[in-house]
Write a protein that holds these residues in place. Structure first.
Motif, PDB file in Angstrom:
ATOM      1  N   MET A   1       0.843  -1.185   0.000  1.00 43.36           N
ATOM      2  CA  MET A   1       0.000   0.000   0.000  1.00 43.36           C
ATOM      3  C   MET A   1       0.884   1.242   0.000  1.00 43.36           C
ATOM      4  O   MET A   1       1.920   1.286   0.660  1.00 43.36           O
ATOM      5  CB  MET A   1      -0.893  -0.007   1.238  1.00 43.36           C
ATOM      6  CG  MET A   1      -1.945   1.073   1.226  1.00 43.36           C
ATOM      7  SD  MET A   1      -3.079   0.905   2.609  1.00 43.36           S
ATOM      8  CE  MET A   1      -4.334  -0.077   1.845  1.00 43.36           C
ATOM      9  N   LYS A   2       0.485   2.250  -0.736  1.00 46.00           N
ATOM     10  CA  LYS A   2       1.232   3.499  -0.816  1.00 46.00           C
ATOM     11  C   LYS A   2       0.659   4.492   0.181  1.00 46.00           C
ATOM     12  O   LYS A   2      -0.501   4.428   0.568  1.00 46.00           O
ATOM     13  CB  LYS A   2       1.165   4.060  -2.233  1.00 46.00           C
ATOM     14  CG  LYS A   2       1.857   3.160  -3.221  1.00 46.00           C
ATOM     15  CD  LYS A   2       1.817   3.739  -4.598  1.00 46.00           C
ATOM     16  CE  LYS A   2       2.567   2.785  -5.528  1.00 46.00           C
ATOM     17  NZ  LYS A   2       2.145   2.875  -6.878  1.00 46.00           N
ATOM     18  N   TRP A   3       1.526   5.443   0.583  1.00 41.70           N
ATOM     19  CA  TRP A   3       1.135   6.450   1.566  1.00 41.70           C
ATOM     20  C   TRP A   3      -0.140   7.176   1.139  1.00 41.70           C
ATOM     21  O   TRP A   3      -1.052   7.367   1.935  1.00 41.70           O
ATOM     22  CB  TRP A   3       2.289   7.427   1.765  1.00 41.70           C
ATOM     23  CG  TRP A   3       1.999   8.529   2.737  1.00 41.70           C
ATOM     24  CD1 TRP A   3       1.716   9.818   2.448  1.00 41.70           C
ATOM     25  CD2 TRP A   3       1.964   8.414   4.157  1.00 41.70           C
ATOM     26  NE1 TRP A   3       1.509  10.522   3.602  1.00 41.70           N
ATOM     27  CE2 TRP A   3       1.661   9.681   4.670  1.00 41.70           C
ATOM     28  CE3 TRP A   3       2.162   7.369   5.053  1.00 41.70           C
ATOM     29  CZ2 TRP A   3       1.559   9.937   6.031  1.00 41.70           C
ATOM     30  CZ3 TRP A   3       2.057   7.629   6.402  1.00 41.70           C
ATOM     31  CH2 TRP A   3       1.753   8.895   6.881  1.00 41.70           C
ATOM     32  N   GLN A   4      -0.227   7.569  -0.124  1.00 40.03           N
ATOM     33  CA  GLN A   4      -1.383   8.327  -0.599  1.00 40.03           C
ATOM     34  C   GLN A   4      -2.659   7.494  -0.621  1.00 40.03           C
ATOM     35  O   GLN A   4      -3.757   8.044  -0.687  1.00 40.03           O
ATOM     36  CB  GLN A   4      -1.130   8.980  -1.968  1.00 40.03           C
ATOM     37  CG  GLN A   4      -0.803   8.026  -3.082  1.00 40.03           C
ATOM     38  CD  GLN A   4       0.685   7.824  -3.254  1.00 40.03           C
ATOM     39  OE1 GLN A   4       1.469   8.044  -2.345  1.00 40.03           O
ATOM     40  NE2 GLN A   4       1.098   7.379  -4.424  1.00 40.03           N
ATOM     41  N   ASP A   5      -2.521   6.169  -0.549  1.00 42.24           N
ATOM     42  CA  ASP A   5      -3.691   5.299  -0.523  1.00 42.24           C
ATOM     43  C   ASP A   5      -4.285   5.149   0.876  1.00 42.24           C
ATOM     44  O   ASP A   5      -5.406   4.660   1.020  1.00 42.24           O
ATOM     45  CB  ASP A   5      -3.340   3.900  -1.050  1.00 42.24           C
ATOM     46  CG  ASP A   5      -2.927   3.924  -2.516  1.00 42.24           C
ATOM     47  OD1 ASP A   5      -3.332   4.874  -3.232  1.00 42.24           O
ATOM     48  OD2 ASP A   5      -2.189   3.022  -2.936  1.00 42.24           O
ATOM     49  N   LEU A   6      -3.555   5.564   1.887  1.00 39.64           N
ATOM     50  CA  LEU A   6      -4.044   5.452   3.261  1.00 39.64           C
ATOM     51  C   LEU A   6      -5.091   6.516   3.554  1.00 39.64           C
ATOM     52  O   LEU A   6      -4.996   7.644   3.074  1.00 39.64           O
ATOM     53  CB  LEU A   6      -2.900   5.613   4.259  1.00 39.64           C
ATOM     54  CG  LEU A   6      -1.871   4.503   4.323  1.00 39.64           C
ATOM     55  CD1 LEU A   6      -0.764   4.886   5.296  1.00 39.64           C
ATOM     56  CD2 LEU A   6      -2.499   3.191   4.736  1.00 39.64           C
ATOM     57  N   GLU A   7      -6.051   6.159   4.389  1.00 35.91           N
ATOM     58  CA  GLU A   7      -7.040   7.127   4.842  1.00 35.91           C
ATOM     59  C   GLU A   7      -6.342   8.142   5.748  1.00 35.91           C
ATOM     60  O   GLU A   7      -5.351   7.824   6.409  1.00 35.91           O
ATOM     61  CB  GLU A   7      -8.129   6.412   5.644  1.00 35.91           C
ATOM     62  CG  GLU A   7      -8.899   5.387   4.845  1.00 35.91           C
ATOM     63  CD  GLU A   7      -9.826   4.564   5.732  1.00 35.91           C
ATOM     64  OE1 GLU A   7     -10.050   4.945   6.898  1.00 35.91           O
ATOM     65  OE2 GLU A   7     -10.302   3.540   5.246  1.00 35.91           O
TER      66      GLU A   7
ATOM     67  N   ARG B   1      -3.060   7.705   8.297  1.00 36.62           N
ATOM     68  CA  ARG B   1      -1.832   8.503   8.164  1.00 36.62           C
ATOM     69  C   ARG B   1      -1.499   9.167   9.487  1.00 36.62           C
ATOM     70  O   ARG B   1      -0.354   9.167   9.926  1.00 36.62           O
ATOM     71  CB  ARG B   1      -1.983   9.576   7.096  1.00 36.62           C
ATOM     72  CG  ARG B   1      -1.974   9.068   5.692  1.00 36.62           C
ATOM     73  CD  ARG B   1      -1.971  10.248   4.752  1.00 36.62           C
ATOM     74  NE  ARG B   1      -2.468   9.859   3.451  1.00 36.62           N
ATOM     75  CZ  ARG B   1      -2.639  10.690   2.451  1.00 36.62           C
ATOM     76  NH1 ARG B   1      -2.370  11.969   2.603  1.00 36.62           N
ATOM     77  NH2 ARG B   1      -3.080  10.255   1.291  1.00 36.62           N
TER      78      ARG B   1
END
Length: 74
Positions: A5-11, A15
């Protein structure tokens, strides 16, 4: 194998959780290193350079230092 999972994909709440846990971990390590630097060698169980390296290990290092590495005087 699962895709990373990429950082920008996290809610945003996840984050915030990651950032908070990272800040706590860093603060704990800094507190342990600071205590180690100010403590006399005879007040530490084992060599100070070894404890300095152990403190760098995630949560385990600082917790180990505070629980085991420091000698307590009565």
């Amino acid at each position: 194998m699962a895709e990373q999972m990429k950082w920008q994909d996290l809610e945003p709440s996840r984050r915030a959780g990651v950032v908070t846990l990272a800040a706590v971990q860093i603060a704990l390590a800094v507190a342990a290193w600071r205590d180690l630097a100010r403590r006399e060698a005879q007040d530490v169980r084992g060599p100070k350079p070894l404890w300095a390296a152990i403190i760098a290990v995630n949560w385990v290092g600082p917790a180990s230092y505070f629980l085991v590495g420091r000698r307590r005087h009565a």
